[in-house]
Design a protein around this motif. Structure first.
Motif, PDB file in Angstrom:
ATOM      1  N   THR A   1      42.125  56.460  53.509  1.00  0.00           N
ATOM      2  CA  THR A   1      41.734  57.840  53.798  1.00  0.00           C
ATOM      3  C   THR A   1      41.100  57.853  55.190  1.00  0.00           C
ATOM      4  O   THR A   1      40.956  56.799  55.824  1.00  0.00           O
ATOM      5  N   ASP A   2      40.696  59.029  55.642  1.00  0.00           N
ATOM      6  CA  ASP A   2      40.111  59.134  56.988  1.00  0.00           C
ATOM      7  C   ASP A   2      38.904  58.210  57.157  1.00  0.00           C
ATOM      8  O   ASP A   2      38.649  57.698  58.235  1.00  0.00           O
ATOM      9  N   ASP A   3      38.140  58.027  56.072  1.00  0.00           N
ATOM     10  CA  ASP A   3      36.943  57.200  56.209  1.00  0.00           C
ATOM     11  C   ASP A   3      36.950  55.976  55.302  1.00  0.00           C
ATOM     12  O   ASP A   3      35.910  55.455  54.932  1.00  0.00           O
ATOM     13  N   LEU A   4      38.137  55.528  54.909  1.00  0.00           N
ATOM     14  CA  LEU A   4      38.197  54.308  54.093  1.00  0.00           C
ATOM     15  C   LEU A   4      39.342  53.388  54.516  1.00  0.00           C
ATOM     16  O   LEU A   4      40.522  53.696  54.306  1.00  0.00           O
ATOM     17  N   ASN A   5      38.973  52.264  55.110  1.00  0.00           N
ATOM     18  CA  ASN A   5      39.887  51.139  55.322  1.00  0.00           C
ATOM     19  C   ASN A   5      39.514  50.048  54.342  1.00  0.00           C
ATOM     20  O   ASN A   5      38.336  49.882  54.039  1.00  0.00           O
ATOM     21  N   LEU A   6      40.513  49.315  53.867  1.00  0.00           N
ATOM     22  CA  LEU A   6      40.217  48.116  53.082  1.00  0.00           C
ATOM     23  C   LEU A   6      40.878  46.917  53.757  1.00  0.00           C
ATOM     24  O   LEU A   6      42.016  47.024  54.233  1.00  0.00           O
TER      25      LEU A   6
END
Lengths: 139, 389
Positions: free
Chosen positions: A127-132
């Motif tokens: 998402t815009d504010d979630l990298n894994l």
């Protein structure tokens, strides 16, 4: 991707606390970093407030090589979460610096993931504010 | 070193049946199990002055004292995770041996089958404990959200390191089910399985099949411990605590101690076992039966290794086709069925079966069962008991 997300559902985001915040801040900037003792230099993961070797409370963050091997794995045949579609594989990666990290693989079939396989980190932008931090096979 | 060896006896036991929906509160289930344990011993609620609970249980000690009418409780505490059954007995026994209490009850009541539970992963403050935080921060974002997945990760590496083949964990669950099939209290009474059933069981989290994993039940259990002097006047010959220990070491986590060099070694079980055998003054060869944590089959051979019943990497060979671990074998394991063959109440039933074996009242009675071992909490914080006459 070996994990297909159901974008209509919540994706399980990490619960971040002050001990782990720097790790996840780096991940959002597409960097993999590990805690390093500010005195004796010992690397550690998961993040914790004290160095178990010299008991120092001084903490630095060291960029990871991002390279490692698959140490273990499991295939979820039924999804434990509505945001993730089964089957998918969870891997335990042993990085070249000796630390282990739970993750997923990208761009590979579940059955092709093997213990000992060489991998490198990639960042899965969910998402815009979630990298894994995830891994792909290195040829 | 001073120890609690031979200073405390288990004198009462109570165990419910295993239900998928018992339609009772956990408090009621706990009270029923405690009542059964008191009746078994020949004691009343007035005799109880000590109590140890499992941290996650919703039926707390103060609710029990009110519901049961226990006017004399002056020592209580709690412990957590899968090692808890033996750990709780140890803590209660420590209270008795130290004179902090005279007669203590230990209990668990869990609506695992119907799911009518309070929030098990939350502390009473509503905050996540640090062990849970590791899970929610570094495991669940990648879908590693269940014990089946967490243990499968250990099992896969274990198979890789020791050249264990597919389906070699099968005889463990088959043995537990065959034992449980003879136990009238078992959820699987008269329902044994064969290796054919095992091989047809569906994969849950590779390499674990459904039959490698326990099922959830509503169940409750309780034990009573007291001094050997008081035990003389009670209903049964006392079952003496010869050794008791817990185990936690760096990187001990609930089923997911991944952040250490050897993920299959169960070092918390090893440190517990070392203390346990030393306290009891016995060796693995002296043990006549073992009730081991069989929540997941791969944990059984790992425990046999960590506790010194066989060498590292030889646990699966030890279990073999089940010959050594079944009743009449070298080391009968989980003689009432355990979690896989009787039902899951987090190892409480393992303690109860050990008491039955020492008393000589077990359904599958081991000959000359004068000394036995219970281990709970494989793959996480560990607990252990060595019991004898």
């Amino acid at each position: 991707m070996t994990v297909n997300y159901n974008k209509n559902e919540m994706i399980p985001a990490p619960v971040v606390d002050p001990d782990s915040k720097a790790f996840w801040d780096a991940v959002q900037n597409q960097e993999l970093v590990f805690q390093k003792c500010g005195d004796c230099g010992r690397l550690r993961h998961p993040p914790r407030p004290v160095c178990p070797k010299c008991r120092s409370l001084n903490i630095e963050w060291e960029p990871s090589s991002g390279k490692g091997t698959i140490y273990s794995k499991t295939i979820y045949r039924k999804s434990p979460h509505p945001g993730m579609k089964a089957p998918f594989t969870v891997v335990l990666v042993e990085l070249d610096e000796g630390l282990k990290l739970i993750s997923n693989m990208v761009d590979i079939k579940n059955d092709d993931i093997k213990i000992g396989m060489q991998v490198e980190v990639v960042f899965d932008n969910l998402t815009d504010d979630l990298n894994l931090p995830k891994f792909r096979k290195v040829d | 070193m001073k120890s609690i060896k031979n200073k405390v006896a288990i004198v009462g036991i109570g165990l419910s049946g295993f239900s998928k929906d018992c339609k009772k509160t956990e408090l009621r289930m706990a009270c029923e199990a405690i009542k059964d344990a008191l009746d078994d011993a020949g004691l009343t609620p007035r005799d109880i002055d000590g109590m140890i609970k499992q941290t996650d249980d919703s039926a707390d000690e103060h609710a029990i004292t009110s519901a049961m009418g226990m006017p004399n409780l002056t020592f209580y505490g709690e412990t957590r995770w899968a090692g808890a059954p033996c750990g709780m007995v140890m803590q209660a026994a420590t209270g008795v041996a130290a004179g902090a209490c005279h007669t203590a009850v230990i209990y668990r009541a869990v609506n695992g089958g119907s799911g009518l539970r309070s929030t098990p992963s939350m502390r009473s403050s509503g905050q996540l404990s640090t062990a849970d935080l590791l899970h929610w921060a570094f495991h669940s974002p990648f879908g590693l959200m269940t014990e089946q997945g967490a243990v499968a990760m250990l099992a896969e590496r274990y198979m890789y390191e020791y050249d264990i083949k597919k389906d070699q964990f099968g005889p463990i669950t088959v043995t537990c089910r065959q034992n449980g099939a003879k136990n009238p209290n078992s959820a699987y009474f008269k329902k044994p399985i064969t290796m054919k059933d095992y091989k047809e069981s569906k994969m849950v989290t590779d390499p674990l099949r459904a039959l490698d994993c326990y099922e959830k039940f509503d169940a409750a259990a309780a034990f009573i411990v007291t001094t050997p002097e008081r035990a003389k006047y009670l209903n049964h010959p006392p079952v003496m605590i010869l050794g008791a220990a817990q185990g936690s070491v760096p990187e001990t986590e609930n089923m997911c101690g991944y952040y250490r060099d050897d993920v299959t070694g169960l070092p918390e079980m090893a440190v517990m076992g070392k203390r346990l055998f030393k306290m009891a003054g016995v060796k693995p060869k002296d043990i006549k039966f073992a009730q081991l944590d069989d929540a997941y089959t791969p944990l059984v051979p790992m425990q046999l290794e960590a506790l010194g019943f066989c060498k590292k990497g030889k646990g699966v060979n030890f279990c073999g086709d089940g010959k050594k671990i079944k009743a009449g074998g070298r080391l009968p394991v989980n003689t009432a069925g355990g979690s896989l063959g009787e039902g899951h109440i987090h190892g409480m039933n393992h303690v109860i079966e050990a008491v039955h074996q020492i008393r000589g009242t077990a359904t599958l009675q081991v000959k000359n069962a004068k000394i036995g071992l219970v281990a709970t909490g494989a793959g996480g914080p560990a607990g252990g008991l060595i019991l004898g006459r």
